[in-house]
Design a protein around this motif. Structure first.
Motif, PDB file in Angstrom:
ATOM      1  N   PRO A 110       0.833  -1.207   0.000  1.00  0.00           N
ATOM      2  CA  PRO A 110       0.000   0.000   0.000  1.00  0.00           C
ATOM      3  C   PRO A 110       0.869   1.258   0.000  1.00  0.00           C
ATOM      4  O   PRO A 110       2.036   1.213   0.386  1.00  0.00           O
ATOM      5  N   ASP A 111       0.293   2.368  -0.442  1.00  0.00           N
ATOM      6  CA  ASP A 111       1.066   3.612  -0.431  1.00  0.00           C
ATOM      7  C   ASP A 111       1.391   4.023   0.999  1.00  0.00           C
ATOM      8  O   ASP A 111       0.821   3.497   1.957  1.00  0.00           O
ATOM      9  N   GLU A 112       2.324   4.941   1.129  1.00  0.00           N
ATOM     10  CA  GLU A 112       2.780   5.369   2.455  1.00  0.00           C
ATOM     11  C   GLU A 112       1.629   5.933   3.286  1.00  0.00           C
ATOM     12  O   GLU A 112       1.563   5.714   4.493  1.00  0.00           O
ATOM     13  N   ALA A 113       0.703   6.640   2.644  1.00  0.00           N
ATOM     14  CA  ALA A 113      -0.443   7.201   3.365  1.00  0.00           C
ATOM     15  C   ALA A 113      -1.286   6.087   3.989  1.00  0.00           C
ATOM     16  O   ALA A 113      -1.767   6.216   5.117  1.00  0.00           O
ATOM     17  N   GLY A 114      -1.461   4.967   3.277  1.00  0.00           N
ATOM     18  CA  GLY A 114      -2.217   3.837   3.817  1.00  0.00           C
ATOM     19  C   GLY A 114      -1.528   3.215   5.015  1.00  0.00           C
ATOM     20  O   GLY A 114      -2.176   2.832   5.993  1.00  0.00           O
ATOM     21  N   ARG A 115      -0.194   3.117   4.935  1.00  0.00           N
ATOM     22  CA  ARG A 115       0.556   2.574   6.080  1.00  0.00           C
ATOM     23  C   ARG A 115       0.486   3.528   7.268  1.00  0.00           C
ATOM     24  O   ARG A 115       0.403   3.098   8.421  1.00  0.00           O
ATOM     25  N   ASP A 116       0.520   4.829   6.982  1.00  0.00           N
ATOM     26  CA  ASP A 116       0.414   5.821   8.061  1.00  0.00           C
ATOM     27  C   ASP A 116      -0.941   5.747   8.756  1.00  0.00           C
ATOM     28  O   ASP A 116      -1.030   5.930   9.968  1.00  0.00           O
ATOM     29  N   VAL A 117      -2.010   5.480   7.989  1.00  0.00           N
ATOM     30  CA  VAL A 117      -3.344   5.344   8.573  1.00  0.00           C
ATOM     31  C   VAL A 117      -3.369   4.168   9.538  1.00  0.00           C
ATOM     32  O   VAL A 117      -3.898   4.270  10.653  1.00  0.00           O
ATOM     33  N   LEU A 118      -2.781   3.044   9.139  1.00  0.00           N
ATOM     34  CA  LEU A 118      -2.734   1.867  10.007  1.00  0.00           C
ATOM     35  C   LEU A 118      -1.944   2.169  11.284  1.00  0.00           C
ATOM     36  O   LEU A 118      -2.373   1.833  12.392  1.00  0.00           O
ATOM     37  N   ALA A 119      -0.799   2.845  11.138  1.00  0.00           N
ATOM     38  CA  ALA A 119      -0.003   3.216  12.312  1.00  0.00           C
ATOM     39  C   ALA A 119      -0.775   4.186  13.201  1.00  0.00           C
ATOM     40  O   ALA A 119      -0.704   4.106  14.431  1.00  0.00           O
ATOM     41  N   GLN A 120      -1.543   5.080  12.609  1.00  0.00           N
ATOM     42  CA  GLN A 120      -2.357   6.032  13.381  1.00  0.00           C
ATOM     43  C   GLN A 120      -3.439   5.298  14.171  1.00  0.00           C
ATOM     44  O   GLN A 120      -3.738   5.669  15.306  1.00  0.00           O
ATOM     45  N   GLU A 121      -4.017   4.254  13.593  1.00  0.00           N
ATOM     46  CA  GLU A 121      -5.023   3.463  14.310  1.00  0.00           C
ATOM     47  C   GLU A 121      -4.399   2.784  15.529  1.00  0.00           C
ATOM     48  O   GLU A 121      -5.000   2.748  16.602  1.00  0.00           O
ATOM     49  N   VAL A 122      -3.195   2.245  15.360  1.00  0.00           N
ATOM     50  CA  VAL A 122      -2.498   1.616  16.491  1.00  0.00           C
ATOM     51  C   VAL A 122      -2.200   2.669  17.554  1.00  0.00           C
ATOM     52  O   VAL A 122      -2.434   2.451  18.743  1.00  0.00           O
ATOM     53  N   ARG A 123      -1.688   3.823  17.124  1.00  0.00           N
ATOM     54  CA  ARG A 123      -1.402   4.915  18.051  1.00  0.00           C
ATOM     55  C   ARG A 123      -2.663   5.324  18.811  1.00  0.00           C
ATOM     56  O   ARG A 123      -2.638   5.547  20.014  1.00  0.00           O
ATOM     57  N   GLY A 124      -3.808   5.405  18.110  1.00  0.00           N
ATOM     58  CA  GLY A 124      -5.069   5.768  18.746  1.00  0.00           C
ATOM     59  C   GLY A 124      -5.497   4.763  19.798  1.00  0.00           C
ATOM     60  O   GLY A 124      -5.987   5.132  20.866  1.00  0.00           O
ATOM     61  N   SER A 125      -5.317   3.468  19.504  1.00  0.00           N
ATOM     62  CA  SER A 125      -5.643   2.425  20.485  1.00  0.00           C
ATOM     63  C   SER A 125      -4.775   2.558  21.724  1.00  0.00           C
ATOM     64  O   SER A 125      -5.254   2.441  22.853  1.00  0.00           O
ATOM     65  N   ILE A 126      -3.493   2.799  21.501  1.00  0.00           N
ATOM     66  CA  ILE A 126      -2.565   2.931  22.624  1.00  0.00           C
ATOM     67  C   ILE A 126      -2.924   4.151  23.465  1.00  0.00           C
ATOM     68  O   ILE A 126      -3.024   4.064  24.689  1.00  0.00           O
ATOM     69  N   GLU A 127      -3.120   5.293  22.819  1.00  0.00           N
ATOM     70  CA  GLU A 127      -3.419   6.522  23.553  1.00  0.00           C
ATOM     71  C   GLU A 127      -4.800   6.486  24.200  1.00  0.00           C
ATOM     72  O   GLU A 127      -5.019   7.148  25.210  1.00  0.00           O
ATOM     73  N   GLY A 128      -5.720   5.680  23.646  1.00  0.00           N
ATOM     74  CA  GLY A 128      -7.056   5.570  24.215  1.00  0.00           C
ATOM     75  C   GLY A 128      -7.102   4.784  25.508  1.00  0.00           C
ATOM     76  O   GLY A 128      -7.964   5.025  26.353  1.00  0.00           O
ATOM     77  N   ARG A 129      -6.188   3.822  25.668  1.00  0.00           N
ATOM     78  CA  ARG A 129      -6.225   2.960  26.855  1.00  0.00           C
ATOM     79  C   ARG A 129      -4.914   2.950  27.618  1.00  0.00           C
ATOM     80  O   ARG A 129      -4.797   2.241  28.618  1.00  0.00           O
ATOM     81  N   GLY A 130      -3.921   3.694  27.139  1.00  0.00           N
ATOM     82  CA  GLY A 130      -2.613   3.699  27.795  1.00  0.00           C
ATOM     83  C   GLY A 130      -1.899   5.007  27.547  1.00  0.00           C
ATOM     84  O   GLY A 130      -2.515   6.011  27.212  1.00  0.00           O
ATOM     85  N   THR A 131      -0.584   4.975  27.703  1.00  0.00           N
ATOM     86  CA  THR A 131       0.245   6.156  27.514  1.00  0.00           C
ATOM     87  C   THR A 131       1.355   5.823  26.532  1.00  0.00           C
ATOM     88  O   THR A 131       2.164   4.926  26.785  1.00  0.00           O
ATOM     89  N   LEU A 132       1.392   6.542  25.411  1.00  0.00           N
ATOM     90  CA  LEU A 132       2.447   6.358  24.419  1.00  0.00           C
ATOM     91  C   LEU A 132       3.702   7.046  24.932  1.00  0.00           C
ATOM     92  O   LEU A 132       3.702   8.235  25.210  1.00  0.00           O
ATOM     93  N   LYS A 133       4.787   6.280  25.086  1.00  0.00           N
ATOM     94  CA  LYS A 133       6.043   6.816  25.611  1.00  0.00           C
ATOM     95  C   LYS A 133       7.018   7.186  24.505  1.00  0.00           C
ATOM     96  O   LYS A 133       7.785   8.131  24.641  1.00  0.00           O
TER      97      LYS A 133
END
Length: 129
Positions: free
Chosen positions: A6-29
């Motif tokens: 997938p293009d870089e934007a698609g990979r960034d969206v997936l990484a953003q979803e992971v980041r959102g899950s982490i920040e929603g229930r934890g603390t991104l360090k």
């Protein structure tokens, strides 16, 4: 390790979803985008992957959620979640990206992306995506 198809934007969206899950229930360090790196062996017909690394703290339920979601997500070639001591140092990868297509150069390779999540206060975990 994300599929470079997938293009870089698609990979960034997936990484953003992971980041959102982490920040929603934890603390991104700490977060690091290692970029495209050559794989030691082919995975799913791919010889390179987009490495992303997250270190975070959160409840064990967050680990279960990430494990489930990343296992079924399109675009994820491999991921690993590691439990680490909360005080362990953050390891930063070397700044070596995958060689251009057709290059005969061998990359030093990258390590999988990682994240930290404490388990009931007695440690932490790292996510390799």
């Amino acid at each position: 390790m994300l599929d470079p198809g997938p293009d870089e934007a698609g990979r960034d969206v997936l990484a953003q979803e992971v980041r959102g899950s982490i920040e929603g229930r934890g603390t991104l360090k700490h977060e690091n985008n290692w970029g495209l790196r050559k794989l030691a062996y082919e995975i799913g017909g791919r010889n390179e992957a987009d490495y992303r690394w997250f270190r975070f703290e959160g409840p064990s339920e967050l680990l279960d959620e990430l494990n489930h979601n990343l296992r079924i997500a399109d675009g994820v070639l491999r991921f690993r979640i590691f439990k680490v001591d909360a005080g362990s140092p953050v390891m930063v990868p070397p700044a070596v990206a995958a060689p251009a297509h057709g290059s005969r150069e061998r990359s030093q390779g990258g390590r999988p992306a990682v994240a930290t999540v404490p388990d009931d206060g007695d440690g932490a975990a790292e996510l390799a995506e």
